[in-house]
Design a protein around this motif. Structure first.
Motif, PDB file in Angstrom:
ATOM      1  N   HIS A  67       2.064   5.748  -3.394  1.00  0.00           N
ATOM      2  CA  HIS A  67       0.923   5.441  -4.185  1.00  0.00           C
ATOM      3  C   HIS A  67       0.497   4.334  -2.596  1.00  0.00           C
ATOM      4  O   HIS A  67      -1.134   4.166  -2.958  1.00  0.00           O
ATOM      5  N   THR A  68       1.167   3.186  -2.439  1.00  0.00           N
ATOM      6  CA  THR A  68       0.422   2.031  -2.216  1.00  0.00           C
ATOM      7  C   THR A  68       0.582   2.028  -0.825  1.00  0.00           C
ATOM      8  O   THR A  68      -1.383   1.458  -0.508  1.00  0.00           O
ATOM      9  N   TRP A  69       1.296   3.429   0.180  1.00  0.00           N
ATOM     10  CA  TRP A  69       0.214   3.739   1.556  1.00  0.00           C
ATOM     11  C   TRP A  69      -0.543   4.840   1.692  1.00  0.00           C
ATOM     12  O   TRP A  69      -1.990   4.404   2.182  1.00  0.00           O
ATOM     13  N   ALA A  70      -0.881   4.963   0.627  1.00  0.00           N
ATOM     14  CA  ALA A  70      -1.932   5.924   0.388  1.00  0.00           C
ATOM     15  C   ALA A  70      -3.609   5.085  -0.019  1.00  0.00           C
ATOM     16  O   ALA A  70      -4.307   5.268   0.493  1.00  0.00           O
ATOM     17  N   ALA A  71      -3.108   4.005  -0.541  1.00  0.00           N
ATOM     18  CA  ALA A  71      -4.483   3.420  -1.492  1.00  0.00           C
ATOM     19  C   ALA A  71      -5.191   2.290  -0.336  1.00  0.00           C
ATOM     20  O   ALA A  71      -6.533   2.166   0.349  1.00  0.00           O
ATOM     21  N   ILE A  72      -3.860   2.173   0.639  1.00  0.00           N
ATOM     22  CA  ILE A  72      -4.032   0.799   1.659  1.00  0.00           C
ATOM     23  C   ILE A  72      -4.592   1.801   3.202  1.00  0.00           C
ATOM     24  O   ILE A  72      -4.500   0.454   4.400  1.00  0.00           O
ATOM     25  N   GLU A  73      -4.027   3.038   3.775  1.00  0.00           N
ATOM     26  CA  GLU A  73      -4.323   3.377   5.177  1.00  0.00           C
ATOM     27  C   GLU A  73      -5.289   3.626   5.346  1.00  0.00           C
ATOM     28  O   GLU A  73      -4.838   2.799   6.790  1.00  0.00           O
ATOM     29  N   ASP A  74      -6.489   3.335   5.230  1.00  0.00           N
ATOM     30  CA  ASP A  74      -8.279   3.276   5.329  1.00  0.00           C
ATOM     31  C   ASP A  74      -7.908   1.913   6.742  1.00  0.00           C
ATOM     32  O   ASP A  74      -8.301   1.956   7.472  1.00  0.00           O
ATOM     33  N   VAL A  75      -7.431   1.396   5.548  1.00  0.00           N
ATOM     34  CA  VAL A  75      -7.596  -0.565   6.052  1.00  0.00           C
ATOM     35  C   VAL A  75      -6.534  -0.110   7.745  1.00  0.00           C
ATOM     36  O   VAL A  75      -6.731  -0.938   8.838  1.00  0.00           O
ATOM     37  N   PHE A 175       0.841  -1.235 -10.755  1.00  0.00           N
ATOM     38  CA  PHE A 175       0.181   0.246 -10.343  1.00  0.00           C
ATOM     39  C   PHE A 175      -1.416  -0.110 -10.669  1.00  0.00           C
ATOM     40  O   PHE A 175      -2.250   0.493  -9.265  1.00  0.00           O
ATOM     41  N   ASP A 176      -2.022  -1.802 -11.124  1.00  0.00           N
ATOM     42  CA  ASP A 176      -2.854  -1.191 -11.856  1.00  0.00           C
ATOM     43  C   ASP A 176      -3.790  -1.726 -10.523  1.00  0.00           C
ATOM     44  O   ASP A 176      -4.767  -1.349  -9.692  1.00  0.00           O
ATOM     45  N   GLU A 177      -2.425  -3.094  -9.534  1.00  0.00           N
ATOM     46  CA  GLU A 177      -3.380  -3.326  -9.069  1.00  0.00           C
ATOM     47  C   GLU A 177      -4.002  -2.217  -7.902  1.00  0.00           C
ATOM     48  O   GLU A 177      -4.704  -2.335  -6.527  1.00  0.00           O
ATOM     49  N   VAL A 178      -3.079  -1.603  -6.817  1.00  0.00           N
ATOM     50  CA  VAL A 178      -2.607  -0.929  -6.013  1.00  0.00           C
ATOM     51  C   VAL A 178      -3.629   0.197  -6.416  1.00  0.00           C
ATOM     52  O   VAL A 178      -4.415   0.871  -5.415  1.00  0.00           O
ATOM     53  N   THR A 179      -4.259   1.014  -7.439  1.00  0.00           N
ATOM     54  CA  THR A 179      -5.266   1.986  -7.690  1.00  0.00           C
ATOM     55  C   THR A 179      -6.639   1.185  -7.629  1.00  0.00           C
ATOM     56  O   THR A 179      -7.107   2.275  -7.315  1.00  0.00           O
ATOM     57  N   ARG A 180      -6.982  -0.101  -8.196  1.00  0.00           N
ATOM     58  CA  ARG A 180      -8.177  -0.539  -8.064  1.00  0.00           C
ATOM     59  C   ARG A 180      -8.058  -0.292  -6.597  1.00  0.00           C
ATOM     60  O   ARG A 180      -9.496  -0.395  -6.032  1.00  0.00           O
ATOM     61  N   ILE A 181      -7.367  -1.093  -5.620  1.00  0.00           N
ATOM     62  CA  ILE A 181      -7.304  -0.769  -4.274  1.00  0.00           C
ATOM     63  C   ILE A 181      -8.132   0.876  -3.570  1.00  0.00           C
ATOM     64  O   ILE A 181      -8.312   0.541  -2.723  1.00  0.00           O
ATOM     65  N   MET A 182      -7.105   1.452  -4.641  1.00  0.00           N
ATOM     66  CA  MET A 182      -7.012   3.113  -4.393  1.00  0.00           C
ATOM     67  C   MET A 182      -8.884   3.540  -3.589  1.00  0.00           C
ATOM     68  O   MET A 182      -8.952   4.468  -3.202  1.00  0.00           O
ATOM     69  N   ASN A 183      -9.061   3.437  -5.065  1.00  0.00           N
ATOM     70  CA  ASN A 183      -9.718   3.674  -5.994  1.00  0.00           C
ATOM     71  C   ASN A 183     -11.840   3.182  -4.905  1.00  0.00           C
ATOM     72  O   ASN A 183     -12.599   3.193  -4.879  1.00  0.00           O
ATOM     73  N   MET A 184     -11.088   1.531  -4.105  1.00  0.00           N
ATOM     74  CA  MET A 184     -12.311   0.890  -2.986  1.00  0.00           C
ATOM     75  C   MET A 184     -12.576   1.950  -2.162  1.00  0.00           C
ATOM     76  O   MET A 184     -10.705   2.099  -0.876  1.00  0.00           O
ATOM     77  N   LEU A 197      -3.075  -8.503  -0.915  1.00  0.00           N
ATOM     78  CA  LEU A 197      -2.660  -7.899  -1.985  1.00  0.00           C
ATOM     79  C   LEU A 197      -1.064  -8.180  -1.372  1.00  0.00           C
ATOM     80  O   LEU A 197       0.010  -8.653  -2.171  1.00  0.00           O
ATOM     81  N   LEU A 198      -0.879  -8.098   0.168  1.00  0.00           N
ATOM     82  CA  LEU A 198       0.204  -7.925   0.770  1.00  0.00           C
ATOM     83  C   LEU A 198       0.995  -9.812   1.314  1.00  0.00           C
ATOM     84  O   LEU A 198       1.484  -9.807   1.742  1.00  0.00           O
ATOM     85  N   GLN A 199      -0.184 -11.057   0.296  1.00  0.00           N
ATOM     86  CA  GLN A 199       0.197 -12.292   0.457  1.00  0.00           C
ATOM     87  C   GLN A 199       0.429 -12.873   2.857  1.00  0.00           C
ATOM     88  O   GLN A 199       1.035 -13.715   2.886  1.00  0.00           O
ATOM     89  N   LEU A 200      -0.443 -12.102   3.201  1.00  0.00           N
ATOM     90  CA  LEU A 200      -0.880 -12.155   4.790  1.00  0.00           C
ATOM     91  C   LEU A 200      -0.732 -13.576   5.284  1.00  0.00           C
ATOM     92  O   LEU A 200      -1.770 -14.030   4.662  1.00  0.00           O
TER      93      LEU A 200
END
Length: 278
Positions: A67-75, A175-184, A197-200
């Protein structure tokens, strides 16, 4: 697998797992040697990272990571050169995520690892940006997205980013955080949201912001939008496909019964004609 007509292709890999401290020290020494001997990389060369942890072989973790990878893979992809965008050796995991429901994975460890190692859509399942097949072969999860490099700064920064990702999934996943980013769709706002999110640390976030190539934003935006819409439609599609299959099964049963009755009828006629001839 490196394509090169003049120079001799070479793969360099660690012979065993490394702690972060040892990896950092080793990579710096290796980078210095490679630079001294004019070792080059080309567009067909990739830098792959294997990450291991006993908590990886767990359905809950795999579902969260996917779920997380799919949400942020574009970045993550935007930090890489264009040669990694449409590469047969590191296909986008997003499409696999949309079509292959990871929530239906088995709970047993052996069954889980075996199912994750199976080929996907006619392709070797290891040839995706995120490779779960490595769990069965190496006991690791492999990230294949990064382009080839002999630069220790790039290697260490990428390892730090991947470490932050896996730590988030294990310790802080929401889940809610990742879903929000997924939808962006990809934008400066999404990039900032992912790094937050990843606290870099600021220095690491700035390193990747400096590497982000914006010419691919439009393509990545279209892919993410399409994936989100596909996810929304999938439950209804699955329901209709199931209903269609049930209808086909009923139709097949009726057709088989009809054929059997027709055969009986024709046999009966044949018997009557035979009796009349006698």
């Amino acid at each position: 697998s490196i394509s090169e007509s003049y120079y001799e292709p070479t793969e360099i890999k660690s012979t065993h797992g490394l702690s972060y401290t040892k990896l950092e020290r080793t990579v710096k020494k290796l980078s210095k040697v490679l630079t001294e001997y004019d070792v080059l990389v080309n567009k067909t060369c990739g830098f792959h990272v294997h990450v291991s942890n006993k908590r990886f072989i767990n359905k809950k973790f795999i579902v969260r990571l996917a779920h997380t990878w799919a949400a942020i893979e574009d970045v993550l992809m935007s930090t890489q050169p264009r040669s990694r965008y449409n590469n047969s050796y590191c296909r986008r995991f997003l499409l696999q995520y949309v079509k292959d429901d990871k929530t239906k994975l088995p709970r047993g460890k052996d069954e889980l690892v075996h199912q994750l190692s199976e080929n996907y859509a006619g392709h070797d399942s290891r040839y995706y940006t995120l490779n779960f097949q490595a769990l069965e072969k190496h006991g690791t999860i492999e990230i294949r997205l990064h382009s080839g490099t002999v630069d220790s700064v790039k290697v260490i920064a990428w390892v730090q980013l991947m470490t932050a990702l896996f730590e988030y999934v294990i310790e802080n996943y929401r889940f809610d955080e990742v879903t929000r980013i997924m939808n962006m769709t990809i934008s400066d706002e999404k990039i900032d949201s992912v790094f937050k999110l990843l606290q870099l640390p600021d220095a690491l976030a700035n390193h990747f912001k400096g590497r982000i190539e914006r010419f691919g934003f439009k393509m990545l935006e279209l892919q993410q939008t399409s994936a989100v819409e596909m996810i929304k439609l999938k439950p209804e599609q699955d329901k209709l496909v199931k209903k269609e299959q049930e209808t086909r099964d009923k139709l097949r049963t009726i057709q088989n019964a009809y054929t059997e009755y027709q055969n009986n009828f024709e046999r009966s006629l044949a018997e009557i004609e035979a009796q009349q001839e006698r």
